[in-house]
Design an enzyme around this catalytic site. Structure first.
Site, PDB file in Angstrom:
ATOM      1  N   ARG B 256      64.982  -1.461   7.632  1.00 47.71           N
ATOM      2  CA  ARG B 256      65.429  -2.205   6.445  1.00 47.71           C
ATOM      3  C   ARG B 256      66.594  -1.446   5.827  1.00 47.71           C
ATOM      4  O   ARG B 256      66.514  -0.258   5.580  1.00 47.71           O
ATOM      5  CB  ARG B 256      64.296  -2.462   5.459  1.00 47.71           C
ATOM      6  CG  ARG B 256      63.681  -1.250   4.819  1.00 47.71           C
ATOM      7  CD  ARG B 256      62.739  -1.619   3.669  1.00 47.71           C
ATOM      8  NE  ARG B 256      61.641  -0.662   3.539  1.00 47.71           N
ATOM      9  CZ  ARG B 256      61.746   0.544   3.001  1.00 47.71           C
ATOM     10  NH1 ARG B 256      62.897   0.995   2.551  1.00 47.71           N
ATOM     11  NH2 ARG B 256      60.694   1.332   2.926  1.00 47.71           N
ATOM     12  N   HIS B 260      62.371  -0.515  -0.260  1.00 47.53           N
ATOM     13  CA  HIS B 260      61.141  -1.262   0.047  1.00 47.53           C
ATOM     14  C   HIS B 260      61.056  -2.527  -0.813  1.00 47.53           C
ATOM     15  O   HIS B 260      60.764  -3.610  -0.320  1.00 47.53           O
ATOM     16  CB  HIS B 260      59.931  -0.374  -0.209  1.00 47.53           C
ATOM     17  CG  HIS B 260      58.633  -1.099  -0.176  1.00 47.53           C
ATOM     18  ND1 HIS B 260      58.082  -1.557   1.002  1.00 47.53           N
ATOM     19  CD2 HIS B 260      57.784  -1.488  -1.158  1.00 47.53           C
ATOM     20  CE1 HIS B 260      56.944  -2.190   0.726  1.00 47.53           C
ATOM     21  NE2 HIS B 260      56.753  -2.154  -0.574  1.00 47.53           N
ATOM     22  N   TYR B 269      63.173   9.247   0.093  1.00 46.53           N
ATOM     23  CA  TYR B 269      62.467   9.558   1.337  1.00 46.53           C
ATOM     24  C   TYR B 269      63.261   9.267   2.612  1.00 46.53           C
ATOM     25  O   TYR B 269      62.755   9.483   3.699  1.00 46.53           O
ATOM     26  CB  TYR B 269      61.113   8.827   1.363  1.00 46.53           C
ATOM     27  CG  TYR B 269      61.220   7.326   1.132  1.00 46.53           C
ATOM     28  CD1 TYR B 269      61.543   6.467   2.185  1.00 46.53           C
ATOM     29  CD2 TYR B 269      61.011   6.766  -0.122  1.00 46.53           C
ATOM     30  CE1 TYR B 269      61.655   5.102   1.992  1.00 46.53           C
ATOM     31  CE2 TYR B 269      61.114   5.397  -0.334  1.00 46.53           C
ATOM     32  CZ  TYR B 269      61.438   4.582   0.721  1.00 46.53           C
ATOM     33  OH  TYR B 269      61.550   3.232   0.527  1.00 46.53           O
TER      34      TYR B 269
HETATM   35  C1  TPP Z   1      45.944  -3.277   1.299  1.00 41.83           C
HETATM   36  C2  TPP Z   1      47.219  -2.835   0.648  1.00 41.83           C
HETATM   37  N1  TPP Z   1      47.399  -1.533   0.375  1.00 41.83           N
HETATM   38  C3  TPP Z   1      48.515  -1.105  -0.226  1.00 41.83           C
HETATM   39  C4  TPP Z   1      49.492  -1.976  -0.580  1.00 41.83           C
HETATM   40  C5  TPP Z   1      50.747  -1.499  -1.285  1.00 41.83           C
HETATM   41  N2  TPP Z   1      51.884  -1.634  -0.381  1.00 41.83           N
HETATM   42  C6  TPP Z   1      52.687  -2.701  -0.430  1.00 41.83           C
HETATM   43  S1  TPP Z   1      53.796  -2.708   0.775  1.00 41.83           S
HETATM   44  C7  TPP Z   1      53.247  -1.248   1.408  1.00 41.83           C
HETATM   45  C8  TPP Z   1      53.875  -0.687   2.638  1.00 41.83           C
HETATM   46  C9  TPP Z   1      53.833  -1.650   3.767  1.00 41.83           C
HETATM   47  O1  TPP Z   1      54.507  -1.150   4.858  1.00 41.83           O
HETATM   48  P1  TPP Z   1      54.646  -1.944   6.219  1.00 41.83           P
HETATM   49  O2  TPP Z   1      53.325  -2.498   6.621  1.00 41.83           O
HETATM   50  O3  TPP Z   1      55.304  -1.051   7.188  1.00 41.83           O
HETATM   51  O4  TPP Z   1      55.571  -3.186   5.875  1.00 41.83           O
HETATM   52  P2  TPP Z   1      57.038  -3.200   5.256  1.00 41.83           P
HETATM   53  O5  TPP Z   1      56.865  -3.192   3.769  1.00 41.83           O
HETATM   54  O6  TPP Z   1      57.767  -2.007   5.755  1.00 41.83           O
HETATM   55  O7  TPP Z   1      57.639  -4.473   5.694  1.00 41.83           O
HETATM   56  C10 TPP Z   1      52.199  -0.770   0.636  1.00 41.83           C
HETATM   57  C11 TPP Z   1      51.512   0.517   0.846  1.00 41.83           C
HETATM   58  C12 TPP Z   1      49.272  -3.340  -0.285  1.00 41.83           C
HETATM   59  N3  TPP Z   1      50.178  -4.271  -0.592  1.00 41.83           N
HETATM   60  N4  TPP Z   1      48.136  -3.732   0.326  1.00 41.83           N
END
Ligand code: TPP
Lengths: 325, 351
Positions: B256, B260, B269
């Protein structure tokens, strides 16, 4: 002493605990290098290293399960769940294990741990980020549940939670993470569980609330006083164990109670409080207990969150209602 | 073809816009329209993404999850799906949703904090964005299972990030899919970070694709910024699913460009050089642009025209979304139950 916000109070508590007790570890998603998505762990990773301030994989059941195992084996883990709305994958670990290990092992392997989670609405967060499901945990024997509403209490309750021999759910109201500053002592101090805080004294109505609803209650009390109604505001701080003495003493004095919480009404903590007041202060009451709460609907997406969360106006109407009963 | 892609990076268009040897035959098979479709969709999606970030800065939408950099993974895969296929997206899949025919107005309403934005046109098989990580995977698996039972010629796709592979739901979904040979596609955009957490901190296994082996389903790893490679991998997974051969896990390696979400500061980071490398040298749109120009399929004027047309589409959608009247407070109660219980009717009256 320094003037800090509530979220800085959390951070200061963790800092003190990590510094003074080598058994303390902090673990969770993005708590290390990033300092937490709300900066509640800012600077701790740099100070205490990645073995004590641990960025975990994205897995809540894993985080809480690991914390339980660490606790059983002598550490004092403080696990962060990034938002309360994401605590549910860890439900099994919390409800069936953290809460019961002491009892199941008849005192042999208790799990002394803290689970922190930001919670509640009011910050225009994305969908499913704004739950207030504190009742689920209050309803689970074996757990303690606390909610600070001031920077001083954030640090003091957190340090008490870390030293507490039982598992503690520590809920942090996001809405007021940065809304006020307060002088907070340096070093270790504790705010005991089971002791409510009297926010202001009054004669006519007792307003009972916690977390982000405390400032709403305070504002409603000010508005009521303009109309000649004197409100006493109680911040419960600890949802389990409850300080029923403080609640009952106040209600016996005022004869009226309004309970304010963000969680939906049905089987919310307000129901427990109302029935305890009924049991213990019935003869002192001038009117039935009123509850101002979220409605019995899913916490809405943010366009409607102000319609869902109790407002000063809704509390004001409840105050009028108990006064005019 | 699928066999040769197993466990290796599959590439068609290299970052500098050249075709690989393997890619040349694939490219030859594609129609001119398809090639331009890839490009046009990616440009359109990027326009929308840029505009959304601005709207957030102006306070006109809430926190937004930018996806620039992941256009090829989303557009390439979504263009391999048809109307009968189910899509279970995460919050970052605006590109997938656009290609799947979700009106931009709905997508914007969602980010404006309006639950009405989660309801899509009648007959749509796209679910609203999944916010709790990995929760959509078992559900996509279930939808695929139903399709299999009903003998429907469809697949279900779960879209998710690399962080999601750490949740129990990921493993449970893949395991069921393997055991019951379900027509489900697990499409992982490995953008290498889950908020601040790098993939090496999620997993000791160096790739997502390898995890498929544990569930006895194929795991494909493609260059996620190569829209053609993604598309081919997805087409094959779809055809496997529809022919009763079961599930596929696809790992599209991407990045990306931005934070985030608009509430995140990625400089805490990620190293500037790393970001620079991906934005400058591995951009998914740039490489296709170079190739299409070299092939004489695209001119600078075409690019300008298309960018302008995309801007107008987005502007129109913004106007549409912003002119939807604000919901009444008692909209809180709509659709909570099929038939509202008496208690709730009373609460609704008091609002
Ligand atoms: C069960 C859960 N735990 C924590 C979160 C908080 N959170 C939102 S996005 C994220 C990271 C997600 O990373 P990834 O799966 O790699 O997807 P990306 O955002 O990079 O597309 C976190 C920890 C959440 N939304 N749901």
């Amino acid at each position: 002493m320094s003037e800090i916000t509530l979220v800085q109070g959390v951070c200061a508590g963790l800092d003190t605990a990590l510094r003074e007790d080598p058994r303390v570890v902090v673990l969770g998603e993005d708590v290390g290098k990033n300092g937490g998505v709300f900066r509640a762990t800012e600077g701790l990773w740099e100070k205490f290293g990645e073995e004590r301030v641990i960025d975990t994989p994205l897995a809540e059941s894993g985080i809480v399960g690991a914390a339980i195992g660490m606790a059983v084996n002598g550490l004092l883990p403080v696990a962060e769940i990034q938002f309360m709305g994401f605590i549910y994958p860890a439900f099994e670990q919390i409800i069936s294990h953290a809460a019961r290990l002491r009892q199941r092992t008849q005192g042999q392997h208790p799990a002394s741990l803290v689970i922190r989670a930001p919670y509640g609405g009011g910050i225009r967060a994305p969908e499913l980020h704004s739950d207030s499901t504190e009742s689920l945990f209050v309803h689970t024997p074996g757990l303690k549940v606390v909610v600070p509403s001031t920077p001083y209490d954030a640090k003091g309750l957190l340090l008490a939670a870390i030293r507490d021999p039982d598992p503690v759910i520590f809920l942090e109201p996001m809405k007021i993470y940065r809304s006020m500053r307060q002088e907070v002592p340096d070093g270790w101090y504790e705010v005991s569980f089971g002791q409510a805080r009297k926010v202001c004294t009054g004669e006519d109505v007792t307003l009972i609330s916690w977390g982000a609803m405390v400032p709403v209650a305070e504002q409603a009390a000010r508005a009521a006083s303009d109309e000649g109604v004197s409100c006493e505001v109680i911040d419960l701080r600890s949802l389990y164990p409850l300080d029923m003495e403080a609640v009952i003493d106040s209600v016996k004095k005022t004869g009226r109670a309004v309970i304010i919480h963000e969680a939906p009404k049905t089987a919310g903590l307000g129901a427990e409080l109302a029935s305890r007041i009924h049991e213990e202060a019935f003869l002192w009451m001038e009117s039935p207990v009123e509850r101002v709460t979220g409605y019995d609907v899913p916490v809405p997406m943010f366009a409607l969150e102000d319609a869902f969360r109790p407002s000063v106006e809704r509390v004001g109407a409840a105050v009028q209602k108990v006064m005019n009963f | 073809m699928l066999k040769s892609m197993d466990k290796m990076d599959f590439k068609v268009v290299l970052p500098e816009g050249r075709l690989t040897d393997e890619g040349r035959c694939v490219w030859k098979e594609l129609s001119r329209e398809k090639k331009l479709d890839f490009y046009r969709w990616m440009v359109q999606v990027r326009q929308f993404d840029r505009r959304s970030i601005l709207l957030q800065r102006q306070g006109r939408i809430g926190t937004y999850a930018p996806m620039a950099g992941q256009e090829a993974a989303q557009v390439g895969s979504a263009l391999a799906l048809s109307k009968e296929d189910w899509i279970f997206p995460s919050y970052r899949e605006v590109g997938v949703n656009m290609v799947a025919g979700i009106p931009l107005k709905q997508i914007l309403l969602h980010w404006m904090g309006r639950v009405e934005g989660n309801r899509f046109p009648e007959g749509s098989r796209v679910l609203p964005p999944y916010v709790p990580i990995a929760t959509q995977l078992p559900q996509a698996m279930g939808a695929a299972w139903a399709a299999k039972m009903k003998k429907e010629p469809s697949v279900a796709v779960a879209y998710f990030g690399d962080g999601a592979t750490s949740e129990g739901d990921f493993h449970e979904a893949l395991n069921f899919a393997g055991v019951f040979r379900l027509p489900v596609i697990f499409f992982c955009q490995n953008n290498q970070y889950a908020i601040s957490t790098p993939f090496r901190r999620q997993s000791a296994v160096p790739t997502v694709a390898e995890r498929a082996a544990a569930y006895h389903i194929p795991g494909i790893r493609v260059d996620g910024n190569d829209v053609v490679a993604v598309h081919i991998a997805m087409e094959q997974a779809v055809s496997r699913g529809k022919q009763g051969e079961g599930a596929t896990l696809i790992e599209a390696v991407t990045y990306r460009h931005g934070a985030h979400t608009t509430a995140d500061d990625a400089t805490r980071y990620r190293e500037a050089e790393e970001v620079e490398e991906w934005v400058r040298n591995r951009d998914p749109i740039h490489r296709l642009e170079v190739l299409l120009k070299a092939e004489g399929l695209l001119t600078d004027a075409d690019i300008r025209d298309w960018e302008e047309a995309s801007r107008q589409v987005v502007e129109h959608a913004v106007k549409e979304a912003e002119s939807v009247p604000a919901p009444a407070a008692d909209h809180l109660f709509a659709h909570v139950y099929e038939k509202m219980p008496l208690d709730l009717i009373k609460q609704k009256r008091d609002v």
